[in-house]
Design a protein around this motif. Structure first.
Motif, PDB file in Angstrom:
ATOM      1  N   MET A   1       0.842  -1.193   0.000  1.00 27.70           N
ATOM      2  CA  MET A   1       0.000   0.000   0.000  1.00 27.70           C
ATOM      3  C   MET A   1       0.876   1.240   0.000  1.00 27.70           C
ATOM      4  N   THR A   2       0.446   2.230  -0.755  1.00 27.76           N
ATOM      5  CA  THR A   2       1.147   3.505  -0.790  1.00 27.76           C
ATOM      6  C   THR A   2       0.215   4.609  -0.314  1.00 27.76           C
ATOM      7  N   LYS A   3       0.693   5.428   0.590  1.00 36.50           N
ATOM      8  CA  LYS A   3      -0.079   6.577   1.070  1.00 36.50           C
ATOM      9  C   LYS A   3       0.703   7.842   0.761  1.00 36.50           C
ATOM     10  N   HIS A   4      -0.050   8.898   0.408  1.00 43.18           N
ATOM     11  CA  HIS A   4       0.565  10.160   0.030  1.00 43.18           C
ATOM     12  C   HIS A   4       0.311  11.198   1.120  1.00 43.18           C
ATOM     13  N   LYS A   5       1.391  11.636   1.742  1.00 46.41           N
ATOM     14  CA  LYS A   5       1.314  12.675   2.769  1.00 46.41           C
ATOM     15  C   LYS A   5       2.565  13.527   2.687  1.00 46.41           C
ATOM     16  N   PHE A   6       2.501  14.698   3.321  1.00 48.59           N
ATOM     17  CA  PHE A   6       3.649  15.592   3.329  1.00 48.59           C
ATOM     18  C   PHE A   6       3.824  16.149   4.732  1.00 48.59           C
ATOM     19  N   PHE A   7       5.049  16.089   5.226  1.00 56.16           N
ATOM     20  CA  PHE A   7       5.355  16.575   6.572  1.00 56.16           C
ATOM     21  C   PHE A   7       6.520  17.551   6.531  1.00 56.16           C
ATOM     22  N   SER A  32       8.668   9.010  -4.298  1.00 56.84           N
ATOM     23  CA  SER A  32       8.784  10.431  -4.624  1.00 56.84           C
ATOM     24  C   SER A  32       7.646  11.251  -4.024  1.00 56.84           C
ATOM     25  N   PHE A  33       6.464  10.651  -3.966  1.00 55.78           N
ATOM     26  CA  PHE A  33       5.301  11.403  -3.508  1.00 55.78           C
ATOM     27  C   PHE A  33       4.553  10.713  -2.374  1.00 55.78           C
TER      28      PHE A  33
END
Length: 210
Positions: A1-7, A32-33
């Motif tokens: 599973m891939t989850k997209h978040k930014f911290f 990358s994302f």
């Protein structure tokens, strides 16, 4: 599973990864994302994030080995990626990979230096573009001037829409590509400021704990 978040806050990122492990998703790789996870039994995992880039593969290997000897397994990150992810592999390992507030805040400082470098590069590029006269603010108020198709604005019906839609991407590139540079400069400035503030906050919080 891939989850997209930014911290921006590494502590929040570590807590989020720990929460995913409790739900049965072990962090395996940084894309990358986003973040890649493997399903497993729910467990308590202690993650730590450092920020370092290395000039040589040997230095990178020595860095990973140093943490491995201290009970921390390298999960994600490469020689040039900057962000390095570790999970506590030995139960008797120290709970933190940082020895003091200075080293903990240092990851934010190193990150901010990268953002500042990008900010300077794009600012120089924007200045160069502006000096060539390629930036025409007037195009915002005279959009038609960006279209070079002869007689476009005298056309009508299907002929007009076919020519208009065909040339629009080229017109936007000619007139407003410089806006992308401004947007990137704004993003890099924001990130540089946020990481510098995070470094100060980390120092302040650690000093208060002691």
């Amino acid at each position: 599973m891939t989850k997209h978040k930014f911290f921006i806050d590494y502590s929040k990122e570590e807590a989020w990864l720990r929460g995913m492990a409790v739900k049965g998703w072990l962090f395996t790789a940084r894309t990358s994302f986003g973040y890649r996870f493997a399903q497993a039994q729910p467990s308590e995992q202690n993650y730590r994030i450092d920020y370092r880039a290395f000039k040589s593969r040997t230095d990178f290997t020595d860095y990973i080995t140093l943490f491995a000897d201290s009970g921390w397994q390298h999960v994600a990150g490469s020689k040039n990626s900057g962000a390095q992810y570790f999970v506590q592999a030995a139960p008797d390992a120290d709970e933190d990979i940082f020895s003091d507030s200075a080293s903990r805040a240092g990851r934010y400082r190193r990150s901010s230096e990268v953002w500042l470098s990008l900010l300077m590069c794009y600012s120089v590029l924007f200045t160069g573009v502006a000096s060539t006269g390629a930036i025409e603010i007037a195009h915002i108020f005279n959009f038609k001037a960006l279209y070079y198709t002869p007689g476009l604005w005298q056309m009508s019906g299907f002929s007009f829409w076919r020519a208009f839609l065909f040339e629009t991407p080229f017109a936007l590139g000619r007139g407003f590509s410089w806006l992308l540079l401004l947007i990137m400069i704004g993003v890099f400035l924001f990130m540089a400021i946020k990481t510098m503030l995070a470094a100060k906050a980390e120092n302040h919080a650690t000093n208060n704990r002691t």
